[in-house]
Design a protein around this motif. Structure first.
Motif, PDB file in Angstrom:
ATOM      1  N   LEU A 324       0.830  -1.198   0.000  1.00 24.14           N
ATOM      2  CA  LEU A 324       0.000   0.000   0.000  1.00 24.14           C
ATOM      3  C   LEU A 324       0.867   1.252   0.000  1.00 24.14           C
ATOM      4  O   LEU A 324       0.593   2.212  -0.710  1.00 24.14           O
ATOM      5  N   THR A 325       1.923   1.252   0.810  1.00 26.84           N
ATOM      6  CA  THR A 325       2.729   2.464   0.934  1.00 26.84           C
ATOM      7  C   THR A 325       4.179   2.277   0.484  1.00 26.84           C
ATOM      8  O   THR A 325       5.043   3.089   0.840  1.00 26.84           O
ATOM      9  N   SER A 376       2.636   1.359   6.724  1.00 24.02           N
ATOM     10  CA  SER A 376       1.193   1.325   6.996  1.00 24.02           C
ATOM     11  C   SER A 376       0.856  -0.009   7.650  1.00 24.02           C
ATOM     12  O   SER A 376       1.592  -0.991   7.497  1.00 24.02           O
ATOM     13  N   ASP A 444      -2.569   3.880  11.649  1.00 23.60           N
ATOM     14  CA  ASP A 444      -2.108   4.875  10.675  1.00 23.60           C
ATOM     15  C   ASP A 444      -2.791   6.229  10.862  1.00 23.60           C
ATOM     16  O   ASP A 444      -2.416   7.207  10.207  1.00 23.60           O
ATOM     17  N   ILE A 445      -3.789   6.302  11.735  1.00 17.19           N
ATOM     18  CA  ILE A 445      -4.637   7.497  11.751  1.00 17.19           C
ATOM     19  C   ILE A 445      -4.251   8.513  12.825  1.00 17.19           C
ATOM     20  O   ILE A 445      -5.010   9.421  13.127  1.00 17.19           O
ATOM     21  N   GLY A 446      -3.071   8.355  13.402  1.00 22.33           N
ATOM     22  CA  GLY A 446      -2.717   9.187  14.561  1.00 22.33           C
ATOM     23  C   GLY A 446      -2.029  10.507  14.245  1.00 22.33           C
ATOM     24  O   GLY A 446      -1.495  11.131  15.169  1.00 22.33           O
ATOM     25  N   ALA A 447      -2.004  10.934  12.989  1.00 22.25           N
ATOM     26  CA  ALA A 447      -1.265  12.158  12.643  1.00 22.25           C
ATOM     27  C   ALA A 447      -1.536  13.279  13.645  1.00 22.25           C
ATOM     28  O   ALA A 447      -2.687  13.599  13.929  1.00 22.25           O
TER      29      ALA A 447
ATOM     30  N   HIS B 498      -8.902   2.439  18.829  1.00 19.64           N
ATOM     31  CA  HIS B 498      -8.819   2.046  17.423  1.00 19.64           C
ATOM     32  C   HIS B 498      -7.708   1.010  17.214  1.00 19.64           C
ATOM     33  O   HIS B 498      -7.889   0.020  16.489  1.00 19.64           O
ATOM     34  N   ARG B 512     -10.373   2.688   7.678  1.00 18.53           N
ATOM     35  CA  ARG B 512      -9.896   4.063   7.872  1.00 18.53           C
ATOM     36  C   ARG B 512      -8.378   4.137   7.745  1.00 18.53           C
ATOM     37  O   ARG B 512      -7.843   5.082   7.156  1.00 18.53           O
ATOM     38  N   ASP B 513      -7.682   3.144   8.291  1.00 21.90           N
ATOM     39  CA  ASP B 513      -6.223   3.127   8.160  1.00 21.90           C
ATOM     40  C   ASP B 513      -5.810   2.979   6.704  1.00 21.90           C
ATOM     41  O   ASP B 513      -4.866   3.625   6.246  1.00 21.90           O
ATOM     42  N   ALA B 514      -6.522   2.124   6.000  1.00 24.35           N
ATOM     43  CA  ALA B 514      -6.187   1.917   4.588  1.00 24.35           C
ATOM     44  C   ALA B 514      -6.419   3.198   3.805  1.00 24.35           C
ATOM     45  O   ALA B 514      -5.589   3.602   2.977  1.00 24.35           O
ATOM     46  N   MET B 516      -6.384   6.206   4.958  1.00 21.30           N
ATOM     47  CA  MET B 516      -5.361   7.161   5.387  1.00 21.30           C
ATOM     48  C   MET B 516      -4.036   6.886   4.698  1.00 21.30           C
ATOM     49  O   MET B 516      -3.382   7.808   4.187  1.00 21.30           O
ATOM     50  N   SER B 517      -3.627   5.636   4.682  1.00 20.53           N
ATOM     51  CA  SER B 517      -2.322   5.318   4.109  1.00 20.53           C
ATOM     52  C   SER B 517      -2.319   5.491   2.599  1.00 20.53           C
ATOM     53  O   SER B 517      -1.307   5.891   2.020  1.00 20.53           O
ATOM     54  N   ALA B 518      -3.451   5.202   1.958  1.00 17.77           N
ATOM     55  CA  ALA B 518      -3.539   5.453   0.514  1.00 17.77           C
ATOM     56  C   ALA B 518      -3.397   6.952   0.258  1.00 17.77           C
ATOM     57  O   ALA B 518      -2.677   7.381  -0.641  1.00 17.77           O
ATOM     58  N   LEU B 531      -8.908  12.355   7.717  1.00 18.04           N
ATOM     59  CA  LEU B 531      -8.994  10.974   8.209  1.00 18.04           C
ATOM     60  C   LEU B 531      -8.262  10.780   9.524  1.00 18.04           C
ATOM     61  O   LEU B 531      -8.359   9.715  10.144  1.00 18.04           O
ATOM     62  N   SER B 532      -7.537  11.788   9.966  1.00 16.17           N
ATOM     63  CA  SER B 532      -6.770  11.611  11.193  1.00 16.17           C
ATOM     64  C   SER B 532      -7.648  11.863  12.410  1.00 16.17           C
ATOM     65  O   SER B 532      -8.761  12.379  12.304  1.00 16.17           O
ATOM     66  N   VAL B 533      -7.132  11.499  13.550  1.00 19.58           N
ATOM     67  CA  VAL B 533      -7.927  11.494  14.780  1.00 19.58           C
ATOM     68  C   VAL B 533      -8.325  12.913  15.200  1.00 19.58           C
ATOM     69  O   VAL B 533      -9.336  13.103  15.872  1.00 19.58           O
TER      70      VAL B 533
END
Lengths: 575, 575
Positions: A324-325, A376, A444-447, B498, B512-514, B516-518, B531-533
């Motif tokens: 994916l990444t 990812s 992956d969503i913790g930015a 999460h 959501r992670d996918a 985000m990483s895409a 998409l981030s928290v």
């Protein structure tokens, strides 16, 4: 090359920047409505944070070779009479701040005697059964002054404290011989270039306290060396056990030289970055010859450990095709690009023996880079990542034959359920060489909060045996950290490392928690601040709400208030 | 009591405070040096955060009973042409913000039809094989619009996206029947007082997404109800699945009534706090009669779940004698004090059957409190803690016989190596009833960062099966959180929950992670923020460094800069 003494002069020039002072923190919050009781005045005298940040006073204990090993010695308040009274022994913490943490905070690094390049490495000495001064120094540091603590405890006349600490002090001390044995078995390293006399020895391995590395360095978007100097100081004040200079851009050599001459902790680099600069920024122009030149120059300047992405092979890159990444390590990306452009195998792999020659000559620890770490959750623990890890195991074995110390780099983004698998495979394939991981990040969503995302995974992998954690800051995935982000990232990673130490039973780790909790139960607020991971922050947070109400002597806090404080309610249940 | 319709008028009066607006976040950063390309202008139109915080637009999907279930639908940018092009399906997230998240953000709660007190509880219905509207609502919410996502995906003409999401969408959907079955087996609860028509149903159990509770409430040191209202809104904007009103002090009833009438999520309380207020603040004056009066009043006012410390028995308190930090639960402290003063057994234990009668009548979920949870690593997993847990298991069985829904409260301070043991014992002794834990905190020294200390343990216990995590804020152990601390604590706990969902394989969690990483790999920066928290924070952190340089369309970030971006370097390796 200059000799160490000449270097020290250069270093003292460079390191004269920071301002430092001893600030009685209590003085900050004195205001008209603060009752100036004798108690409060005493506290004002007693509680000090060096440069507003470091708790306690710098003290030294000699290693078995007589070298002074620095600590912070934190004097604690006596147990209040209502809890039985009695003095408390002072608690000792590791102190990695070197010249930044003593005197006026601007001091010249104390230069340690070092052999000339080409002397036996720590690993070679260890195998020959020779305990080195570095092993003795590192052992003493790991002991956190427990002997002194025990001795002081016996003179405190505080039965409550004696009962509390008795079993925690029963664990055996770290001996120089134990360090030697762990190094000989290649389960630990002491990264210390013979050309870096400013640095103090640090042992990194699963049997020792979990270490934390802080990355600093300039980039194309942030070119100020001065800013990097401030970040170094900040990282040390937060307890960074090593720093990596990840600088890119034109100032790369100046920045590194400045950081090396100032750093009391081992400093690592990723030489492929400088090689790329010399290749004009285009990976296609890279060559073994350019890399070798950089390698030797960095070795001469004193770099203690180097990330070498020798495990990124053509066949492994092919395994990233459906990721994916893709590739998210800078070094991995550069080498994959070069291999694609030239249709040849990774030159770091092909010339690994020559790299080992240089590493052995200066006793540089190789940190075998994970150029294919996952970027990812979807790519976590995939075939590419593990194929590279297996190759790192082979390279590790080759380094062992040559007497070169090695760490193995790992993770990236990995689901929590897959974290321990990484340590297990590293143990199997890399013979328990010290594992050094980035995170892992468990989502992956913790930015904006990726220091936490990473600290969660880091605690779990640390508890499973990882020797060093590479910190992540809140800016991860978004931008370059500033000094404030360094502080935030380091605090969270010191927590992760410490929690890992507790989980794996590192001797002495629980002393600080016990001292903290005793202070909490006895409402010794100043002690709680001093024992916490960031005293200045803890004190500020507490003061925000109870300021000027005798908060620091109150037997409750604003969380529950006086009538609901459970510890107050339950205090005399057993009288 | 008033009927639900009368209540709604009161509610709309109370809930008119917050300001809300739809803010195109891009507009915030427009400055003279921002190039106003057509692309940037488009982005200004497209990227919106409701009230500056909530990503996407509110949309509804009907439950199988036809009730509208709210979500945030986040439209994503197309895949850039250099990555093959193609539209992206919109991603759906749960939306717990109720009236705060729609219209002008001040709306009147939508009142749900509810039976009168005394109707069958959700548990009784489930056992009789009856799917309720609440079960259907909760099931739909857990599905996160996956059906709509799949449908949209099929129309996007984006093979890369199709390949990415195919296996993630293969997991079975949550059905109302599945929810019914989990409730019937007492592995899940739907805490919903028949007197709380403002609340939307939420299922809490190990088979569902991990929930996060936010504690709010006034205390002796912080008396403003208005501030608590702001914290409620903040907690909901951060995704709190339930809130607990832990108010103490004189305004306790007013505050609770205000919060209940405004809250679209289940609201919990600890009735012993109000009982203590009525007893004049002195535990010795407490009595079953006072408590019963509070219990019935809180039931009538609509509290959805209540912490009941019925497991703190005299014999268990005795086990805390040699603890380092004694009793640290407020409820535990109050009851231990009362038992000591009166020489009698805990009146909540003695009158548990009467508590069950009230709970059954209103369908209040009992959250059996852990009055003896550990307050330090030294006390973690000790005899007192586990003796109480075993008693909670007995009380849980009694509640089951009476048709009352139950959660079990747990941890406190526990070393990481002892965290999973708590879940295992809870499973054994409490028959897999939903476990609801504070942290656990994996070290004692994190003051100022205890949201992280707790999130580390919480992720591990969540992955082991814990159904709901009680958030901890950075002010833990130091003071009462303000709205800013609520935001920080919630973000970190949403990450923990999460990451636990990913680790235990909750269907749909990885979408959501996918996504985000895409977005990350394709340099769709706006999508990464959304998409981030915490979109606002992610965007701000990114903008700090690349502002005005076309940052949001740049194919690199300031971390590596353009020449070192590995994803850029490796992009066309396989072309």
């Amino acid at each position: 090359m200059t000799n160490p003494t000449e270097k020290s002069r250069a270093a003292s020039t460079v390191s004269s920047a920071p301002e430092a002072s001893i600030i009685p923190i209590a003085a900050h919050e004195r205001s008209a409505d603060t009752p100036e009781t004798p108690d409060a005045a005493d506290a004002n005298e007693r509680i000090r944070l060096f440069a507003g940040r470091l708790p306690g006073l710098r003290v030294y204990r000699p290693s078995t070779f007589g070298e002074p090993v620095p600590f912070r010695r934190i004097e604690l308040e006596p147990t209040p009479e209502c809890f039985g009274g009695g003095r408390q022994p002072a608690l000792w913490l590791a102190d990695v701040t070197g010249p930044f943490g003593e005197g006026d905070g601007k001091g010249t690094p104390r230069l340690r005697a070092r052999p000339e390049p080409g002397a036996p490495t720590q690993l070679q000495s260890a195998r020959e059964g020779r305990v080195t001064p570095e092993m003795a120094f590192a052992a003493e540091r790991e002991n956190l002054g427990r002997e002194a603590f025990l001795e002081e405890l016996s003179r405190c006349g505080n039965p409550r404290a004696e009962a509390l600490y008795a079993k925690l002090l029963a664990a055996p001390a770290f001996t120089p011989e134990f360090v030697r044995d762990e190094v000989a078995r290649r389960r630990a390293v002491i990264p210390l270039n013979v050309r870096h006399p400013e640095a103090e020895p640090m042992v990194i391995g699963r049997a020792f306290s979990t270490k934390v590395n802080a990355n600093i360095g300039t980039s194309a978007s942030s070119k100020s060396g001065r800013e990097e100097y401030a970040k170094l100081r900040e990282a040390l004040f937060c307890g960074a056990d090593t720093v990596m200079d990840l600088s890119t851009g034109p100032e790369i050599r100046t920045t590194r030289e400045m950081l090396l001459r100032a750093s009391p902790v081992p400093l690592g680099t990723v030489p492929i970055y400088e090689a790329l600069e010399r290749a004009g920024g285009d990976p296609a122009n890279l060559s073994w010859e350019i890399f070798r030149e950089v390698l030797v120059e960095q070795a001469e300047s004193g770099v203690d450990y180097m990330t070498i992405h020798a495990g990124v092979l053509k066949a492994h890159v092919e395994l990233t095709r459906n990721r994916l990444t893709g590739i998210v390590s800078r070094g991995g990306g550069i080498l994959a690009r070069w291999m694609k452009d030239h249709g040849r195998e990774n030159f770091l792999y092909e010339h690994f023996d020559e790299i080992l020659d240089t590493a052995a000559r200066y006793d540089i620890t190789l940190s075998l880079g994970d150029g294919l770490r996952s970027g990812s959750i979807a790519d976590g623990n995939d075939a590419a990542q593990f194929a590279e890890l297996r190759t790192l195991g082979q390279l590790n074995a080759a380094a062992g034959r040559r007497g070169v110390q090695v760490m193995i780099e790992g993770p990236g983004h990995v689901p929590l359920s897959g974290v321990v698998e990484n340590q297990r495979l590293e143990d199997d394939w890399c013979a328990e060489a010290p594992f050094y991981t980035l995170g892992p990040l468990v989502t992956d969503i913790g930015a904006g909060y990726d220091h936490v995302t990473a600290a969660i995974g880091a605690t779990t992998i640390g508890a499973a045996g990882t020797a060093m954690l590479c910190y992540v800051t809140p800016k991860e995935h978004l931008g370059l950290p500033d000094a404030c982000d360094v502080r935030e990232g380091m605090a969270v990673f010191r927590i992760a490392a410490h929690a890992a130490d507790i989980a794996k039973g590192i001797p002495g780790a629980l002393l600080r928690d016990a001292a903290m909790s005793a202070a909490r139960f006895e409402f010794r607020w100043d002690d709680q601040f001093l024992l916490s991971v960031d005293p200045e922050r803890a004190r500020r947070f507490h003061g925000e709400q109870l300021k000027g109400r005798g908060a620091r002597t109150a037997h409750f806090c604003s969380m529950c208030g006086p009538s609901y404080c459970p510890m107050k309610l339950a205090r005399d249940l057993f009288d």
